[in-house]
Design an enzyme around this catalytic site. Structure first.
Site, PDB file in Angstrom:
ATOM      1  N   SER A 279     -51.320  22.195  38.706  1.00 29.21           N
ATOM      2  CA  SER A 279     -52.038  21.731  39.905  1.00 29.21           C
ATOM      3  C   SER A 279     -51.695  20.284  40.186  1.00 29.21           C
ATOM      4  O   SER A 279     -51.050  19.968  41.180  1.00 29.21           O
ATOM      5  CB  SER A 279     -53.550  21.933  39.756  1.00 29.21           C
ATOM      6  OG  SER A 279     -54.057  21.259  38.621  1.00 29.21           O
TER       7      SER A 279
ATOM      8  N   SER B  75     -47.973  22.192  31.399  1.00 27.22           N
ATOM      9  CA  SER B  75     -48.025  22.939  32.657  1.00 27.22           C
ATOM     10  C   SER B  75     -46.670  22.971  33.370  1.00 27.22           C
ATOM     11  O   SER B  75     -46.536  23.651  34.386  1.00 27.22           O
ATOM     12  CB  SER B  75     -49.083  22.339  33.599  1.00 27.22           C
ATOM     13  OG  SER B  75     -48.752  21.005  33.928  1.00 27.22           O
TER      14      SER B  75
ATOM     15  N   GLY C 291     -54.983  16.376  39.514  1.00 29.71           N
ATOM     16  CA  GLY C 291     -55.241  17.651  40.168  1.00 29.71           C
ATOM     17  C   GLY C 291     -56.525  18.294  39.682  1.00 29.71           C
ATOM     18  O   GLY C 291     -56.859  18.246  38.492  1.00 29.71           O
TER      19      GLY C 291
ATOM     20  N   ASN D  10     -58.196  17.651  27.936  1.00 28.44           N
ATOM     21  CA  ASN D  10     -57.439  17.114  29.071  1.00 28.44           C
ATOM     22  C   ASN D  10     -56.527  15.961  28.684  1.00 28.44           C
ATOM     23  O   ASN D  10     -55.690  15.552  29.491  1.00 28.44           O
ATOM     24  CB  ASN D  10     -58.390  16.688  30.186  1.00 28.44           C
ATOM     25  CG  ASN D  10     -58.839  17.867  31.027  1.00 28.44           C
ATOM     26  OD1 ASN D  10     -58.390  18.984  30.832  1.00 28.44           O
ATOM     27  ND2 ASN D  10     -59.741  17.624  31.962  1.00 28.44           N
ATOM     28  N   TYR D  11     -56.690  15.440  27.467  1.00 31.43           N
ATOM     29  CA  TYR D  11     -55.715  14.482  26.946  1.00 31.43           C
ATOM     30  C   TYR D  11     -54.804  15.231  25.969  1.00 31.43           C
ATOM     31  O   TYR D  11     -54.781  14.957  24.771  1.00 31.43           O
ATOM     32  CB  TYR D  11     -56.415  13.318  26.248  1.00 31.43           C
ATOM     33  CG  TYR D  11     -57.236  12.447  27.168  1.00 31.43           C
ATOM     34  CD1 TYR D  11     -57.037  12.456  28.544  1.00 31.43           C
ATOM     35  CD2 TYR D  11     -58.222  11.605  26.668  1.00 31.43           C
ATOM     36  CE1 TYR D  11     -57.794  11.659  29.389  1.00 31.43           C
ATOM     37  CE2 TYR D  11     -58.974  10.797  27.512  1.00 31.43           C
ATOM     38  CZ  TYR D  11     -58.764  10.836  28.863  1.00 31.43           C
ATOM     39  OH  TYR D  11     -59.508  10.047  29.698  1.00 31.43           O
TER      40      TYR D  11
ATOM     41  N   GLY E 261     -50.315  17.769  37.681  1.00 32.30           N
ATOM     42  CA  GLY E 261     -49.134  17.230  37.021  1.00 32.30           C
ATOM     43  C   GLY E 261     -49.391  16.051  36.110  1.00 32.30           C
ATOM     44  O   GLY E 261     -48.464  15.507  35.530  1.00 32.30           O
ATOM     45  N   HIS E 262     -50.667  15.638  35.962  1.00 31.62           N
ATOM     46  CA  HIS E 262     -50.966  14.556  35.026  1.00 31.62           C
ATOM     47  C   HIS E 262     -50.988  15.028  33.579  1.00 31.62           C
ATOM     48  O   HIS E 262     -51.251  14.259  32.683  1.00 31.62           O
ATOM     49  CB  HIS E 262     -52.325  13.927  35.354  1.00 31.62           C
ATOM     50  CG  HIS E 262     -52.256  12.810  36.338  1.00 31.62           C
ATOM     51  ND1 HIS E 262     -52.580  11.515  36.038  1.00 31.62           N
ATOM     52  CD2 HIS E 262     -51.881  12.791  37.625  1.00 31.62           C
ATOM     53  CE1 HIS E 262     -52.426  10.756  37.096  1.00 31.62           C
ATOM     54  NE2 HIS E 262     -52.001  11.510  38.092  1.00 31.62           N
TER      55      HIS E 262
ATOM     56  N   GLY F 281     -57.410  21.490  39.424  1.00 30.25           N
ATOM     57  CA  GLY F 281     -57.322  22.690  38.598  1.00 30.25           C
ATOM     58  C   GLY F 281     -57.407  22.419  37.108  1.00 30.25           C
ATOM     59  O   GLY F 281     -58.252  22.978  36.409  1.00 30.25           O
TER      60      GLY F 281
END
Length: 524
Positions: A104, A113, A173, A465-466, A106-107, A175
């Site tokens: 979604s 992903s 993003g 998320n990290y 890209g971070h 998502g």
């Protein structure tokens, strides 16, 4: 692009791709043919021979470490325009036994992903980015390809007394952010972004679109913090917006080691967790010049938002954290949406449209995370400073928990890091060129090892998320239950078992997978 030209684009891509890759591309040719049969409208697809392939691939990748010439590239990039395009992609990829990666924003810190150790296809949700705000019911439907900045902008356009508790960086993003938890400056007041999700739409392994009711309680639980990419393609999220006052107050006070930063940080550890939930004070550490001679020192910036007035904030700080010496002149009142600009270093009186800008400087970096349950002693903090001074561009961030985070059960969502955590640590190493990569990775890993005695144990907790593949990973998402528990325990603690149960039920053949995905026992 017209329907005719899109159809022609796919056909030409198919022909060029087949010529370029010979017999090995037959599966991919079958995939493209399947797409054209499954969808009544044309689906944009990019191959390495497409003129825009590199632009599309790199559009949301922020980490230059993952953009080297040797980095594995996808065979195809699919950029759906409609929900039905996602359905067709899942059906055709599964039919042709093709690995898909769902992207979604890209971070993604370690690129799971958009990278893989096997041939793969990226499903890029960038075009699915609509946001519908319902002020009367204080809700919003947000497609996964939207960014956090776009969410903030659209909410503020409808109401200045509604907000949303998501992350600081506007280009992230939705998502991945929502499905991994999603925290920001409002977490002590309202919890995580995932805590506000009240409905969702997901494409399952069979290409069916499910909502909260049809997906069932278990899957709805899993995608709100367990990483949606293990279970399907989450198309959109219905969230509850939160009330924010017309005026909030922000401040940043920076202190170097010579100005007493060590003592202040040590004190902060006892205070920040216990402050009223309306007050969030994080600490950002970096290295600055101590004098004109080029000597370096560590600086601690106390970076804060308070859901209230300057007068009330100063009074509260004088009572609870007088050592910081906060005065009215250090504070600025503004609207909540302006505070999202402030935390990004944007001019707070500038146009809100900057929140819609999806571009940001790309950098080389590596990140890690930890959770702290007992205050780190002064000697431990001094050890951190020593290691930070070995580098030119290190960043460490302490983000306080407590407040609403302590009121939510560890098992309410897959995100387990709730009561008992004083604060979360994010470690970041930045550097300038590919040749520095190994040195910088070595440095941040050394810092992480040093921190082991001071942070959570058994398991050593980490934030999904990290993403950090140093914790553990599998080849092509083929981990067994026990192998997956190596990282699954860190990210999810006791919730890992329920996530495996959900995965086994909804995706028994482990179609949706990545190097740190939830394993399916049925596939083991």
């Amino acid at each position: 692009m017209t329907t005719y030209s899109s159809s022609l684009f796919i056909i030409l891509s198919l022909l060029v791709f087949s010529l370029s890759f010979g017999n090995s591309s037959s599966i991919h040719s079958n995939f493209l043919q399947c797409l054209s049969q499954q969808s009544q409208t044309s689906i944009p697809v990019y191959t390495p021979n497409s003129g825009n392939y590199t632009t599309v691939l790199e559009s949301t990748i922020q980490n230059l470490r993952l953009l080297s010439p040797t980095t594995p590239k996808p065979y195809l990039i699919v950029t759906p325009l409609l929900e039905s395009h996602v359905q067709a992609t899942v059906i055709c990829a599964r039919k042709n036994n093709m690995q898909i990666k769902i992207r979604s924003g890209g971070h993604d810190y370690d690129g799971l992903s958009y990278l893989s150790d096997v041939p793969f296809v990226i499903v890029d949700l960038n075009n699915l980015r609509s946001i519908t705000v319902d002020v009367q019911n204080e809700t919003a439907w947000i497609q996964s390809g939207a960014t956090i900045g776009e969410v903030y902008y659209n909410v503020a356009a409808k109401s200045r007394t509604l907000g949303f508790p998501a992350g600081v960086c506007p280009t992230v993003g939705v998502g991945g952010h929502f499905s991994g938890g999603g925290y920001g400056t409002l977490l002590r007041s309202f919890g995580l972004a995932a805590d506000q999700v009240i409905d969702a739409r997901i494409v399952n392994v069979y290409g069916k679109i499910l909502d909260k009711k049809s997906m069932g309680e278990d899957l709805f639980w899993a995608i709100r913090g367990g990483g949606g990419a293990s279970f399907g393609v989450v198309l959109s999220w219905k969230v509850k917006l939160v009330p924010v006052p017309p005026t909030v107050t922000v401040f940043t006070i920076a202190k170097t080691l010579q100005q007493g930063a060590t003592e202040l940080v040590h004190k902060w550890q006892d205070i920040a967790y216990n402050l009223p939930k309306e007050l969030f004070i994080r600490v950002i550490f970096d290295v600055v010049n101590a004098n004109d001679n080029g000597d370096k020192t560590v600086q601690a910036a106390f970076n804060s938002i308070y859901l209230g007035s300057v007068e009330n904030l100063v009074s509260l700080m004088n009572a609870r954290f007088p050592e910081l010496g906060l005065e009215s002149k250090d504070c600025t009142e503004m609207s909540w949406v302006q505070s999202t600009l402030y935390f990004n270093g944007f001019p707070v009186n500038g146009p809100l449209e900057i929140l819609l800008d999806r571009t940001q400087p790309k950098r080389f970096y590596k990140a890690k995370s930890d959770y702290v349950k007992v205050p780190i002693p002064t000697v431990g903090l001094e050890g951190i400073w020593k290691r930070l001074l070995e580098e030119d561009q290190p960043v460490v961030i302490f983000s306080p928990y407590g407040g609403k985070m302590s009121e939510i059960s560890e098992s309410a969502t897959p995100f387990p890091h709730r009561e008992g955590n004083l604060y979360k640590i994010q470690y970041l190493a930045y550097w300038e060129g590919l040749e520095e990569t190994e040195k910088q990775l070595s440095w941040i890993r050394k810092l992480y090892r040093y921190m082991a005695p001071f942070v959570s144990k058994n398991p050593r907790q980490a934030y999904l998320n990290y993403r950090d593949v140093d914790i553990g990973q599998s080849k092509n998402g083929t981990a067994t239950y026990l192998q997956g528990k190596v990282w699954g325990g860190n990210y999810f603690k006791n919730n890992y078992d329920r996530l495996v149960h959900v995965k086994t039920k909804v995706d028994p053949e482990n179609f949706f997978r990545n190097e740190q995905s939830i394993p399916s026992v049925a596939n083991a």
